[in-house]
Motif scaffolding. Structure first.
Motif, PDB file in Angstrom:
ATOM      1  N   LEU A 106       1.025  -1.103  -0.142  1.00 12.97           N
ATOM      2  CA  LEU A 106      -0.035  -0.079   0.022  1.00 12.97           C
ATOM      3  C   LEU A 106       0.931   1.153   0.024  1.00 12.97           C
ATOM      4  O   LEU A 106       0.888   2.417  -0.607  1.00 12.97           O
ATOM      5  N   THR A 107       1.806   1.217   1.041  1.00 12.14           N
ATOM      6  CA  THR A 107       2.690   2.385   0.741  1.00 12.14           C
ATOM      7  C   THR A 107       3.161   2.694  -0.731  1.00 12.14           C
ATOM      8  O   THR A 107       3.362   3.733  -0.948  1.00 12.14           O
ATOM      9  N   GLN A 108       3.754   1.662  -1.310  1.00 16.15           N
ATOM     10  CA  GLN A 108       4.461   1.813  -2.600  1.00 16.15           C
ATOM     11  C   GLN A 108       3.165   2.296  -3.496  1.00 16.15           C
ATOM     12  O   GLN A 108       3.465   3.141  -4.466  1.00 16.15           O
ATOM     13  N   MET A 109       2.012   1.863  -3.382  1.00 13.26           N
ATOM     14  CA  MET A 109       0.699   2.187  -4.444  1.00 13.26           C
ATOM     15  C   MET A 109       0.585   3.734  -4.381  1.00 13.26           C
ATOM     16  O   MET A 109       0.135   4.485  -5.187  1.00 13.26           O
ATOM     17  N   MET A 110       0.898   4.523  -3.091  1.00 18.17           N
ATOM     18  CA  MET A 110       0.678   5.693  -2.616  1.00 18.17           C
ATOM     19  C   MET A 110       1.726   6.703  -3.494  1.00 18.17           C
ATOM     20  O   MET A 110       1.355   7.795  -3.506  1.00 18.17           O
ATOM     21  N   THR A 111       2.782   6.257  -3.741  1.00 17.82           N
ATOM     22  CA  THR A 111       3.822   7.097  -4.297  1.00 17.82           C
ATOM     23  C   THR A 111       4.520   6.599  -5.427  1.00 17.82           C
ATOM     24  O   THR A 111       4.898   5.315  -5.678  1.00 17.82           O
ATOM     25  N   PRO A 112       4.807   7.704  -6.327  1.00 14.95           N
ATOM     26  CA  PRO A 112       5.873   7.425  -7.598  1.00 14.95           C
ATOM     27  C   PRO A 112       7.142   6.928  -7.310  1.00 14.95           C
ATOM     28  O   PRO A 112       7.762   6.601  -8.103  1.00 14.95           O
ATOM     29  N   ARG A 113       7.561   7.326  -6.076  1.00 16.94           N
ATOM     30  CA  ARG A 113       9.062   7.024  -5.531  1.00 16.94           C
ATOM     31  C   ARG A 113       9.166   5.743  -5.538  1.00 16.94           C
ATOM     32  O   ARG A 113       8.444   5.013  -4.778  1.00 16.94           O
ATOM     33  N   ASP A 114      10.097   5.027  -6.263  1.00 13.65           N
ATOM     34  CA  ASP A 114      10.381   3.405  -6.092  1.00 13.65           C
ATOM     35  C   ASP A 114      11.020   3.277  -4.615  1.00 13.65           C
ATOM     36  O   ASP A 114      12.099   3.748  -4.262  1.00 13.65           O
ATOM     37  N   LEU A 115      10.281   2.528  -4.047  1.00 10.92           N
ATOM     38  CA  LEU A 115      10.659   2.016  -2.558  1.00 10.92           C
ATOM     39  C   LEU A 115      11.086   0.708  -2.640  1.00 10.92           C
ATOM     40  O   LEU A 115      11.502   0.295  -1.349  1.00 10.92           O
ATOM     41  N   SER A 116      11.370   0.318  -3.594  1.00  8.42           N
ATOM     42  CA  SER A 116      11.782  -1.308  -3.664  1.00  8.42           C
ATOM     43  C   SER A 116      13.176  -1.525  -3.024  1.00  8.42           C
ATOM     44  O   SER A 116      13.375  -2.732  -2.462  1.00  8.42           O
ATOM     45  N   GLY A 174      10.026   2.532 -13.576  1.00  6.38           N
ATOM     46  CA  GLY A 174      10.370   1.315 -12.765  1.00  6.38           C
ATOM     47  C   GLY A 174       9.580   0.124 -12.863  1.00  6.38           C
ATOM     48  O   GLY A 174       8.140   0.443 -13.461  1.00  6.38           O
ATOM     49  N   GLY A 175       9.681  -0.956 -12.161  1.00  9.33           N
ATOM     50  CA  GLY A 175       8.844  -2.126 -12.372  1.00  9.33           C
ATOM     51  C   GLY A 175       7.754  -1.903 -11.186  1.00  9.33           C
ATOM     52  O   GLY A 175       6.964  -2.976 -11.087  1.00  9.33           O
ATOM     53  N   HIS A 176       7.760  -1.009 -10.172  1.00 10.84           N
ATOM     54  CA  HIS A 176       6.910  -0.845  -9.318  1.00 10.84           C
ATOM     55  C   HIS A 176       5.551  -0.091  -9.710  1.00 10.84           C
ATOM     56  O   HIS A 176       5.482   0.431 -10.543  1.00 10.84           O
ATOM     57  N   ILE A 235      -0.525   4.267  -8.016  1.00 12.71           N
ATOM     58  CA  ILE A 235      -1.635   4.999  -8.357  1.00 12.71           C
ATOM     59  C   ILE A 235      -1.032   6.275  -9.152  1.00 12.71           C
ATOM     60  O   ILE A 235      -0.259   6.870  -8.652  1.00 12.71           O
ATOM     61  N   GLY A 236      -1.677   6.455 -10.318  1.00 14.78           N
ATOM     62  CA  GLY A 236      -1.488   7.692 -11.235  1.00 14.78           C
ATOM     63  C   GLY A 236      -0.119   7.469 -12.069  1.00 14.78           C
ATOM     64  O   GLY A 236       0.199   8.452 -12.744  1.00 14.78           O
ATOM     65  N   ARG A 237       0.257   6.117 -12.094  1.00 17.95           N
ATOM     66  CA  ARG A 237       1.396   6.124 -13.154  1.00 17.95           C
ATOM     67  C   ARG A 237       0.970   6.696 -14.493  1.00 17.95           C
ATOM     68  O   ARG A 237       2.168   7.340 -15.170  1.00 17.95           O
ATOM     69  N   ALA A 238       0.067   6.209 -15.101  1.00 17.23           N
ATOM     70  CA  ALA A 238      -0.217   6.412 -16.369  1.00 17.23           C
ATOM     71  C   ALA A 238      -0.386   7.769 -16.504  1.00 17.23           C
ATOM     72  O   ALA A 238      -0.036   8.391 -17.706  1.00 17.23           O
TER      73      ALA A 238
END
Lengths: 374, 374
Positions: free
Chosen positions: A76-86, A270-272, A275-278
Motif C-alpha cells: 500500500l505504501t508503494q501504491m501511494m507514491t511514484p517514488r520507487d521504494l523497492s 520502474g517495475g513498481h 496510483i497515477g502512473r499512467a
C-alpha cells in the motif's frame, strides 16, 4: 485591524509541547493536521538569525504519523507514491510525493521504514489517514492503519549535533542524513532522525508517549543552555531561501509532482506499481505546462502571500502565480511561483502584483536561492 | 501571555467573504477544512445575544462540499453512512454520520441530494474527499469526486426569513426545514437551504462562484439594515445551549455514532449496505460503554475546554470527559461530556476538573439544554 487571535478549541489539538511553547511566548499559531503549529517567537527575522547561528527546539507534533502495519503495508505504501521504494532500507527516511489517479498531489510526507511490514508516513497538511484507509478498504488489503501517539520534536540549527549529543550521546553524530536510529529516553526507545524542515541541519525526535512531552522539552532545554538554545519553529525566511516547498501553499491538489520539480522522486519507468502512473507518464511525455521557480523581486518589505499573486511578463501577459513571498535580510524579496511554459527560464523578467496594488519588478531564479552552506 | 495571533498563509485558505469579515472587525479565527472560520466579532456574549434576537450573516465557506457525481454516486454516498438514503429526495438535506469499518466517526456532513446521480457532502473538519476517493479507486466505482467552487454563506437568527425574502423573494419562506430550493442571484442559480449551525432558524446559501462573494455579502448586508443585521459566526454559547455537537471537539475518530446519541441517523437493520454495519450492530447489541450528555456545573465564568477535562463522581471515580464548556448567560456553566456507563443518567452528581485546578460541582443533564423556542 488588529490581527485576529487564534481561537482555540479541542478540535485544533494542543501538542505535548504546547505548554512549553506558550511559556516561551509563542506569538503566532497556525493549524496543521488539526493541531497547533507555532509560527513565530520573537520576530520572523530574529527567529531566522538565531536559527542560522545557534540551535532551536521546534514543536512539530503536527507532523502526524500515519502508521501502516501488516502483510500489505509495503504494497500500500508503494501504491501511494511514484517514488520507487523497492530498495528502501529499514532505518531510512524517504521524502515521497503522494498522488491520486490523475497524478495530482495529495501530500508529500517523509516515509520512515520501521520494518519490512511497518511504515510511518510523516505527513504534510491533509488527512492521508483517510486516503490510505479508503484504499485499503476498497482493495481489501491486509493492513492496519492508524495515527499513533507520536509527536515529533525537532532540533534545528548548526549546533544541533552538540545539543543532541549532550542528551542522547555521541551516537547521534553517526546518524546519516535522512536516516534514523532508535535511542533510549526515560525508558522508551525513540526514533531519532537526521532530518527537519530547515536547511540548517538537525534532527527530529519521534516521541511516542505524549506524557513525556514536557520532560523531553525540558531535557533538551537544560542541555541547550551552553548553545544558546531558543524556542523556534519552521521559519518562512529560511524555508524560502532554502527552496523548501510547502504542501497547501506552493503545491496543492491542482498540481502534479513534475510541475513541482519533484522529478527525482518520481520513478515512472520502474517495475513498481503505483496510483497515477499512467497519468504521470502522459504528463511527462507531453511536457509539463508549468513549473515551480524562485522569483526575486524589488521592495524593502514584503506583504504576506495569502492568495496567489499574478506574475506577468513585460507585456502584461500572465506568466505565473506567486504562492509564497518573504523579505530575506540577505537576498531581498524572494518567493516561489508556479510559472507557465515559456516564462520559467531563469533570468526571465517579470512583475509581481502584490495585494497592495504595487507592481514590483522581478526575475525568475533557480531553486534553491541558497545552497546548503551557502 | 498575549493570545497568539492566527498566522495566515495561502494554506489556511481565505474565503470569498474574508475581506468583508475583516472589514467588520473579526476578532478571532480558527481553521476548518484548511480554511479560515471566524469565531468572534464583538464578544462571545454580545454575538450570542444579537444572534438570538436579530439576524446575522456568517462566513461558513469552510463547510466545503465534496461532490459525488456519476453512475455510482448514490451507491458510494450510501456506503459511507449508516443513515438509510434509499428514500432521500432531490431537494433534501440529510444530516449523516460517516463511519469507517469499525463504526468510528470520520465526519458528520449534511448530504444534499442534487440529482439521482449527484450529491454534495457539506462536511465537518476532515478530508472526506480523500476517504471518498480512496474508496472509489479501490472499489473501481464509476464516480467523479471533487471539491467544487462552492462557499456557503449562512443567514441565521429569528429575522432570517425577512432578510432572505428581501433578497431572494418570498419563495424562501416556503422552503421547509432541511430542504433546499434553487434560486437566482446575479445570473446564477444558487442552492438555498433552510439549515445552519444554530437553533435560531435560518438559511445556508451555497454560492458556486467565488467571484460573487463580495456581491452576495453586500446585497444581504444592505437588505439587512432594517433588521439590525450583523456579522456573526457559529456561536459557542448558542451551540452548547442547543446541543449542537462538533466533530473534532465532542465527537472524534475514537467515537461511534451510537455513543454520540446519533442513533436516529443509524438504520442498522435496513436493506442498505454501508461500511461499518457489522461493527455498529455489534456495538448496539452489546450496548455502548459511554454516551454523550450535557453537564451543568457551578461557576460565574468558564475557561475554554482545550483538552478533555475529567468528570468524576462523588467518590472520585472517573465518570467521563468534558469536551466543550462555556458560560451561558441564562443557564450558567454548561458543557458536553462523554459519560461512562453507570454515570450518564440525568441528575447524576459529578465534579468537573477544569484546567485551573478548581473542582466544580455539577449535574448530568439531557441534551439539548434548550429546546427550539425554549
Amino acid at each position: 485591524m488588529t490581527a485576529p487571535i487564534m481561537a482555540a478549541s479541542r478540535r485544533t489539538r494542543r501538542t505535548p509541547y504546547s505548554d512549553r511553547v506558550e511559556a516561551h511566548g509563542v506569538k503566532g499559531y497556525t493549524v496543521y493536521n488539526h493541531m497547533l503549529l507555532p509560527t513565530a517567537f520573537r520576530s520572523l527575522e530574529e527567529d531566522y538569525r538565531h536559527l542560522c547561528e545557534h540551535v532551536q527546539v521546534w514543536d512539530v507534533a503536527c507532523e502526524r504519523q500515519v502508521e501502516l502495519q501488516g502483510p500489505d503495508a509495503a504494497r500500500l505504501t508503494q501504491m501511494m507514491t511514484p517514488r520507487d521504494l523497492s530498495r528502501a532500507q529499514i532505518g531510512q527516511c524517504l521524502y515521497a510525493p503522494l498522488v491520486d489517479e490523475a497524478g495530482r498531489m495529495l501530500n508529500d510526507p517523509v516515509i520512515l521504514k520501521l520494518a519490512e511490514d511497518r511504515f510511518w508516513l510523516s505527513i504534510a497538511d491533509s488527512d492521508v489517514l483517510l486516503w490510505a484507509k479508503g484504499l485499503a478498504l476498497g482493495l481489501r488489503l491486509d493492513v492496519r492503519i492508524d495515527e499513533p501517539d507520536v509527536s515529533p520534536l525537532a532540533v534545528q540549527g548548526p549546533k544541533s549535533d552538540d545539543l543532541m549529543a549532550a542528551v542522547f550521546g555521541d551516537a547521534v553524530r553517526a546518524i546519516k542524513f535522512f536516516r534514523f536510529a532508535v535511542l533510549p529516553f526515560r525508558g522508551r526507545r525513540l526514533v531519532v532522525a537526521r532530518s527537519g524542515w530547515s536547511k540548517q541541519g538537525g534532527f527530529e525526535i519521534y516521541l511516542d508517549d505524549s506524557s513525556l512531552g514536557g520532560a523531553l522539552w525540558d531535557t533538551l532545554w537544560e542541555a541547550g543552555r551552553p548553545f544558546d538554545v531558543a524556542a523556534g519553529c519552521p521559519n518562512l525566511i529560511e524555508r524560502v531561501e532554502g527552496g523548501l516547498l510547502s504542501y497547501g501553499n506552493d503545491m496543492t491538489r491542482e498540481h502534479n509532482p513534475l510541475e513541482c520539480g519533484l522529478d527525482r522522486y518520481c520513478s515512472l519507468d520502474g517495475g513498481h506499481d503505483f496510483i497515477g502512473r499512467a497519468a504521470l507518464r502522459d504528463i511527462r511525455d507531453h511536457g509539463v505546462a508549468r513549473l515551480i521557480r524562485g522569483v526575486r523581486f524589488e521592495g524593502e518589505t514584503c506583504p504576506p502571500c495569502l492568495v496567489p499573486w499574478p506574475v506577468r511578463d513585460a507585456g502584461g501577459t500572465l506568466a505565473g502565480q506567486m504562492t509564497t513571498a518573504v523579505h530575506s535580510p540577505r537576498l531581498g524579496n524572494i518567493g516561489f511561483a508556479m510559472m507557465e511554459r515559456g516564462f520559467w527560464t531563469p533570468g526571465q523578467a517579470v512583475t509581481v502584483e502584490g495585494p497592495d496594488g504595487k507592481r514590483r519588478a522581478g526575475t525568475v531564479a533557480e531553486l534553491p536561492f541558497v545552497s546548503p552552506g551557502g
